[in-house]
Enzyme design. Structure first.
Site, PDB file in Angstrom:
ATOM      1  N   SER A   1       5.388   0.201  -8.049  1.00  0.00           N
ATOM      2  CA  SER A   1       5.698  -0.717  -9.144  1.00  0.00           C
ATOM      3  C   SER A   1       5.287  -0.065 -10.451  1.00  0.00           C
ATOM      4  O   SER A   1       4.281   0.662 -10.501  1.00  0.00           O
ATOM      5  CB  SER A   1       4.948  -2.039  -8.973  1.00  0.00           C
TER       6      SER A   1
ATOM      7  N   TYR B   1      -3.363  -6.099  -8.149  1.00  0.00           N
ATOM      8  CA  TYR B   1      -2.050  -5.598  -7.743  1.00  0.00           C
ATOM      9  C   TYR B   1      -1.706  -4.342  -8.537  1.00  0.00           C
ATOM     10  O   TYR B   1      -1.224  -3.345  -7.968  1.00  0.00           O
ATOM     11  CB  TYR B   1      -0.993  -6.674  -7.955  1.00  0.00           C
TER      12      TYR B   1
END
Length: 248
Positions: free
Chosen positions: A144, A157
């Site tokens: 990501s 995250y």
């Protein structure tokens, strides 16, 4: 260069979710024999029932439980004797405002790291032998851009994805020349991955993205296919697929 993956054995960990399902479909369309893992055998079987081609395989495996990954690797060793492509598409997150440090509990941090970093490493570790048997094995991790820009569903995250990017560089040195490892790094993607994000959020992000839209699961799947068919001299790097989102 051929875009065919005819005869290749591809394993998609987390192959029933949005990006994983699109990737499994694209791999099957390119001719690969696809192994799809899910949390239940029913969801994995439903996924492979719609794939083009034949010889696909459904399995239960969880990146949070290394024993299931080892069991799958042992099973595929008997069935195929090798794995040509491993796609780490499993993941988990929960929205937590970055300023709310108290809401990011130890338990949630541990869950996020277990599913988004440890599990990917464990999958690569368990499948290493099968990937080496291929002679031209490839691992593609779904990362990501939050790992690079620190903007994401929560701080843990972002940290897990940054760790995944670094892991890819480290393992590229270890696994070469017989196995390559790449990351595909999306921005915001139109799936249900992040709970609570809807059309309003997507529209706002699209308006501030240079390409004026958010990504689709198919965009990410096509990048995985490119890693397998065209980027054959690349390893240890991250392919960003975000419509220029990181530039904003």
């Amino acid at each position: 260069m051929s875009e065919s993956l005819e005869g290749k054995v591809a394993v998609v960990i987390g192959g029933t979710g949005g990006i994983g399902a699109a990737t499994a479909t694209a791999l099957a369309a390119a001719g690969a024999c696809v192994v799809v893992t899910g949390q239940t055998i029913e969801t994995a079987q439903r996924m492979i029932s719609g794939l083009p081609g034949r010889g696909h395989h459904a399995a239960v495996a969880s990146v949070a439980d290394t024993s299931t990954l080892k069991g799958l690797a042992d099973e595929l060793a008997s069935l195929h004797g090798r794995v040509d492509l491993l796609v780490n598409a499993a993941g988990f997150t929960r929205p937590v405002p970055h300023a709310d440090l108290d809401a990011l509990t130890d338990e949630l941090i541990d869950d996020i790291m277990r599913v988004n970093w440890r599990g990917q490493f464990a999958a690569i570790r368990e499948f290493r032998g099968l990937l080496e048997q291929s002679g031209a094995g490839l691992v593609v991790n779904v990362s990501s851009i939050s790992g690079a820009n620190g903007i994401g569903s929560n701080i843990a995250y972002c940290a897990a994805k940054a760790g995944l990017d670094v892991m890819t560089m480290s393992l590229a040195r270890v696994l070469a020349p017989h196995v390559r490892i790449l990351n595909v790094s999306p921005g915001v993607v139109d799936t249900g991955f992040v709970p609570g994000r809807g059309a309003n959020f997507n529209d706002k992000v699209a308006a501030t993205t240079p390409m004026r839209r958010i990504g689709s699961a198919q965009d990410i799947a096509e990048a995985v296919i490119a890693c397998a068919t065209h980027l054959t001299f690349s390893t240890g790097t991250t392919i960003v697929v975000d419509g220029g989102r990181r530039l904003g």
